[in-house]
Design an enzyme around this catalytic site. Structure first.
Site, short mmCIF file in Angstrom:
data_model
loop_
_atom_site.label_atom_id
_atom_site.label_comp_id
_atom_site.label_asym_id
_atom_site.label_seq_id
_atom_site.Cartn_x
_atom_site.Cartn_y
_atom_site.Cartn_z
N LEU A 96 0.85 -1.18 0.00
CA LEU A 96 0.00 0.00 0.00
C LEU A 96 0.89 1.24 0.00
CD1 LEU A 96 -1.38 -2.36 1.87
CD2 LEU A 96 -3.01 -0.54 2.43
N ILE A 157 0.87 -5.11 8.35
CA ILE A 157 2.27 -4.77 8.61
C ILE A 157 2.49 -3.30 8.29
CG2 ILE A 157 4.68 -5.33 8.12
CD1 ILE A 157 3.64 -7.96 6.86
N GLY A 187 1.30 4.18 4.36
CA GLY A 187 2.17 3.29 3.59
C GLY A 187 2.49 2.01 4.34
N SER A 188 2.08 0.87 3.82
CA SER A 188 2.21 -0.36 4.59
C SER A 188 2.02 -1.58 3.70
CB SER A 188 1.19 -0.35 5.73
OG SER A 188 -0.04 0.23 5.31
N ARG A 189 1.74 -2.73 4.33
CA ARG A 189 1.70 -3.99 3.60
C ARG A 189 0.68 -4.93 4.24
NH1 ARG A 189 7.08 -7.87 2.99
NH2 ARG A 189 6.00 -9.86 2.77
#
Length: 225
Positions: A96, A157, A187-189
């Site tokens: 993301l 995450i 901003g991530s996963r």
């Protein structure tokens, strides 16, 4: 309809202070320029309605796993060593960016048998190490279909920019496919793990939409959602 998640309030308020100070000082141009920041932060927390059974995405049933996040698929294949839980899994990892919607949704409906938060680092979310070193929450959903237990493991995450994972469900909760379960900031996963017999339907580089894009499917079943 698009709403703004409640997590936006403190961040937006802090970001608005310089613009307010400039306005009070009579610097209208500066205030308008600085006002872009709180507006952008509020936009980051946008929460659009999603239709898991929309006409463009096909029917969502007990065989279907949907994307838990908006973003780009950065891995789709066998479970990676050091990333996937113990055992045999298929894995889909979604990155993301700061411009994606960050509301997270349940990829599969059922009962949450585990929700575990783990503090950690803030490495870039696209790196292999981020999956087990970064701050994260692991969620496991189970469901019985035609006498067989099905398990989907998914993981929030946070990354280099994201500094907080927000999980709004708990162990024992019942969730539906596509239900909101939390969010990640800046901003991530998201990683999703399904059993090896489940077929993956996405590829690296593909854009996916939380709660709508079908990312995997069990062998055909007639069970209702």
């Amino acid at each position: 309809m698009v709403t703004i998640d409640r997590e936006a309030a403190p961040a937006t308020a802090v970001a608005a202070v310089p613009a307010l100070a400039a306005a009070l000082a009579g610097r209208r141009g500066t205030a308008l320029a600085l006002g872009v920041l709180p507006a952008a932060i509020a936009l980051f927390f946008r929460d659009p309605d999603r239709r898991p059974d929309g006409p463009d995405h096909g029917s969502i049933d007990a065989d279907t796993v949907v994307s838990p996040a908006d973003g780009k698929v950065m891995y789709a294949g066998p479970g990676q060593d050091g990333v996937a839980p113990e055992g045999e899994w298929q894995q889909v990892s979604i990155f993301l960016s700061a411009f994606d919607v960050h509301i997270n949704r349940a990829p599969y409906g059922g009962r949450l048998t585990d929700v575990t938060y783990r503090p950690g680092k803030w490495l870039a979310a696209y790196t292999h190490e981020s999956a087990h070193l970064n701050e994260r929450t692991d969620l496991v959903v189970e469901r019985e279909v035609e006498g067989q237990k099905r398990v989907v493991h998914f993981r929030q995450i946070v990354g280099l920019m994201a500094r907080r994972v927000v999980t709004r469900v708990a162990k024992g909760d019942e969730v539906t496919t596509g239900q909101r379960v939390g969010l990640m900031k800046f901003g991530s996963r998201m990683d999703v793990f399904v059993p090896p017999e489940v077929g993956l339907l996405v590829h690296v580089g593909q854009r996916v939409i939380a709660g709508e894009t079908v990312i995997a499917r069990w062998p055909s079943s007639d069970a209702p959602r």
